[in-house]
Design a protein around this motif. Structure first.
Motif, PDB file in Angstrom:
ATOM      1  N   HIS A   1      35.409  11.125   9.026  1.00 56.31           N
ATOM      2  CA  HIS A   1      35.483   9.743   8.545  1.00 56.31           C
ATOM      3  C   HIS A   1      36.635   9.072   9.286  1.00 56.31           C
ATOM      4  O   HIS A   1      37.735   9.604   9.315  1.00 56.31           O
ATOM      5  CB  HIS A   1      35.753   9.712   7.039  1.00 56.31           C
ATOM      6  CG  HIS A   1      34.616  10.271   6.239  1.00 56.31           C
ATOM      7  ND1 HIS A   1      34.135   9.675   5.108  1.00 56.31           N
ATOM      8  CD2 HIS A   1      33.855  11.372   6.419  1.00 56.31           C
ATOM      9  CE1 HIS A   1      33.133  10.393   4.630  1.00 56.31           C
ATOM     10  NE2 HIS A   1      32.949  11.422   5.407  1.00 56.31           N
ATOM     11  N   ILE A   2      36.366   7.928   9.878  1.00 48.35           N
ATOM     12  CA  ILE A   2      37.432   7.192  10.561  1.00 48.35           C
ATOM     13  C   ILE A   2      37.727   5.929   9.767  1.00 48.35           C
ATOM     14  O   ILE A   2      36.829   5.161   9.459  1.00 48.35           O
ATOM     15  CB  ILE A   2      37.050   6.798  11.999  1.00 48.35           C
ATOM     16  CG1 ILE A   2      36.602   8.037  12.786  1.00 48.35           C
ATOM     17  CG2 ILE A   2      38.226   6.121  12.700  1.00 48.35           C
ATOM     18  CD1 ILE A   2      36.219   7.731  14.237  1.00 48.35           C
ATOM     19  N   ASP A   3      38.995   5.779   9.436  1.00 45.68           N
ATOM     20  CA  ASP A   3      39.438   4.607   8.672  1.00 45.68           C
ATOM     21  C   ASP A   3      40.251   3.720   9.621  1.00 45.68           C
ATOM     22  O   ASP A   3      41.295   4.136  10.121  1.00 45.68           O
ATOM     23  CB  ASP A   3      40.305   5.102   7.503  1.00 45.68           C
ATOM     24  CG  ASP A   3      40.779   3.960   6.628  1.00 45.68           C
ATOM     25  OD1 ASP A   3      40.694   2.789   7.057  1.00 45.68           O
ATOM     26  OD2 ASP A   3      41.254   4.239   5.513  1.00 45.68           O
ATOM     27  N   PHE A   4      39.765   2.507   9.855  1.00 43.46           N
ATOM     28  CA  PHE A   4      40.401   1.636  10.838  1.00 43.46           C
ATOM     29  C   PHE A   4      41.535   0.789  10.258  1.00 43.46           C
ATOM     30  O   PHE A   4      41.914  -0.222  10.849  1.00 43.46           O
ATOM     31  CB  PHE A   4      39.349   0.743  11.512  1.00 43.46           C
ATOM     32  CG  PHE A   4      38.485   1.511  12.453  1.00 43.46           C
ATOM     33  CD1 PHE A   4      38.775   1.566  13.798  1.00 43.46           C
ATOM     34  CD2 PHE A   4      37.389   2.226  11.992  1.00 43.46           C
ATOM     35  CE1 PHE A   4      37.996   2.309  14.666  1.00 43.46           C
ATOM     36  CE2 PHE A   4      36.600   2.972  12.850  1.00 43.46           C
ATOM     37  CZ  PHE A   4      36.901   3.015  14.196  1.00 43.46           C
ATOM     38  N   GLU A   5      42.043   1.204   9.111  1.00 50.23           N
ATOM     39  CA  GLU A   5      43.177   0.534   8.470  1.00 50.23           C
ATOM     40  C   GLU A   5      42.879  -0.925   8.162  1.00 50.23           C
ATOM     41  O   GLU A   5      42.417  -1.242   7.092  1.00 50.23           O
ATOM     42  CB  GLU A   5      44.446   0.668   9.311  1.00 50.23           C
ATOM     43  CG  GLU A   5      44.877   2.130   9.451  1.00 50.23           C
ATOM     44  CD  GLU A   5      46.267   2.284  10.016  1.00 50.23           C
ATOM     45  OE1 GLU A   5      46.783   1.325  10.593  1.00 50.23           O
ATOM     46  OE2 GLU A   5      46.839   3.384   9.870  1.00 50.23           O
TER      47      GLU A   5
ATOM     48  N   GLU B   1      40.656  -2.693   9.352  1.00 55.67           N
ATOM     49  CA  GLU B   1      39.219  -2.976   9.374  1.00 55.67           C
ATOM     50  C   GLU B   1      38.511  -1.980   8.452  1.00 55.67           C
ATOM     51  O   GLU B   1      39.101  -1.481   7.509  1.00 55.67           O
ATOM     52  CB  GLU B   1      38.697  -2.897  10.802  1.00 55.67           C
ATOM     53  CG  GLU B   1      39.316  -3.957  11.719  1.00 55.67           C
ATOM     54  CD  GLU B   1      38.584  -4.045  13.032  1.00 55.67           C
ATOM     55  OE1 GLU B   1      37.627  -4.837  13.120  1.00 55.67           O
ATOM     56  OE2 GLU B   1      38.958  -3.329  13.978  1.00 55.67           O
TER      57      GLU B   1
ATOM     58  N   LEU C   1      34.185   4.195   9.401  1.00 57.90           N
ATOM     59  CA  LEU C   1      32.950   4.759   9.936  1.00 57.90           C
ATOM     60  C   LEU C   1      32.805   6.171   9.409  1.00 57.90           C
ATOM     61  O   LEU C   1      33.757   6.950   9.439  1.00 57.90           O
ATOM     62  CB  LEU C   1      32.973   4.800  11.466  1.00 57.90           C
ATOM     63  CG  LEU C   1      32.796   3.484  12.210  1.00 57.90           C
ATOM     64  CD1 LEU C   1      32.781   3.741  13.716  1.00 57.90           C
ATOM     65  CD2 LEU C   1      31.514   2.758  11.794  1.00 57.90           C
TER      66      LEU C   1
ATOM     67  N   GLU D   1      36.295  -6.625  12.138  1.00 61.15           N
ATOM     68  CA  GLU D   1      36.713  -7.955  12.564  1.00 61.15           C
ATOM     69  C   GLU D   1      35.573  -8.733  13.215  1.00 61.15           C
ATOM     70  O   GLU D   1      35.407  -9.925  12.987  1.00 61.15           O
ATOM     71  CB  GLU D   1      37.871  -7.799  13.556  1.00 61.15           C
ATOM     72  CG  GLU D   1      38.667  -9.047  13.755  1.00 61.15           C
ATOM     73  CD  GLU D   1      39.959  -8.718  14.493  1.00 61.15           C
ATOM     74  OE1 GLU D   1      40.277  -9.451  15.438  1.00 61.15           O
ATOM     75  OE2 GLU D   1      40.607  -7.716  14.130  1.00 61.15           O
TER      76      GLU D   1
ATOM     77  N   LEU E   1      31.723   1.234  19.323  1.00 61.41           N
ATOM     78  CA  LEU E   1      32.195   2.054  18.198  1.00 61.41           C
ATOM     79  C   LEU E   1      31.321   3.293  18.008  1.00 61.41           C
ATOM     80  O   LEU E   1      31.827   4.373  17.719  1.00 61.41           O
ATOM     81  CB  LEU E   1      32.221   1.229  16.903  1.00 61.41           C
ATOM     82  CG  LEU E   1      33.457   0.354  16.699  1.00 61.41           C
ATOM     83  CD1 LEU E   1      33.298  -0.496  15.444  1.00 61.41           C
ATOM     84  CD2 LEU E   1      34.725   1.200  16.596  1.00 61.41           C
TER      85      LEU E   1
END
Lengths: 114, 114
Positions: free
Chosen positions: A7-11, A13, A16, A59, A84
């Motif tokens: 899991h990627i957390d874009f802070e 944003e 994913l 964004e 992405l």
């Protein structure tokens, strides 16, 4: 074998995760959110909500409606969305190959009592 | 920087994710589910449900009640639980270091329009 998922957390944003990325890839293939939802066996409503969430939390939108043309509409993945997806899959491959040995060892540990 | 988190799915058993592992570590430190829940600012009920879930979904319990003694009860992490925590953290470190460069590149890509 245990499976890992990333899991990627874009802070500032959104996030994913495997399910989201798979849905975006299906939309790219199928050209529509409803067809992608059917292919993933999730409801149109659920697929649409997932798309609305990534479009709201990133964004720039990752999915956009395509109006007109022979297909009479449908949806496409934006450039940002395509980048992405590629970046996510590259990062995932790297993480999977780096941890394969650990996962095997964890499985061996779990299996002792079987 | 985007953050990644690792979810491990043990197929025939349960799942480990960062929140669960952090709770198990707190239980090990605090010696009780309620103190661990307080330390993580989650309700006792929620902490207890997370523990019940890992204990139910893993073949051996990861947390067990400790009766008697000076502390008059409390909870401890079983050997299997301790091993899973160590293995999870080792795997996580490996995944994080293997993907650090990808994450930086993703951040750079996201930042272009700012």
């Amino acid at each position: 074998m245990p499976q890992i998922s990333i899991h990627i957390d874009f802070e500032d944003e959104g996030q994913l995760e495997p399910r989201t990325v798979a849905l975006l890839e299906r939309i790219a293939e199928e050209g529509s959110i409803s067809a992608a939802g059917r292919a993933m066996k999730i409801s149109y409503k659920h697929a649409w909500e997932l798309v609305a969430e990534v479009n709201r939390t990133f964004e720039e939108p990752l999915v956009k409606a395509q109006t007109g043309g022979a297909a009479g509409g449908g949806s496409v993945i934006t450039e940002r969305g395509q980048k992405l997806i590629r970046d996510y899959r590259a990062l995932e491959r790297k993480a999977l190959s780096a941890t394969a040995r650990h996962l095997k060892a964890m499985q061996a540990g779990a299996g002792r009592q079987h």
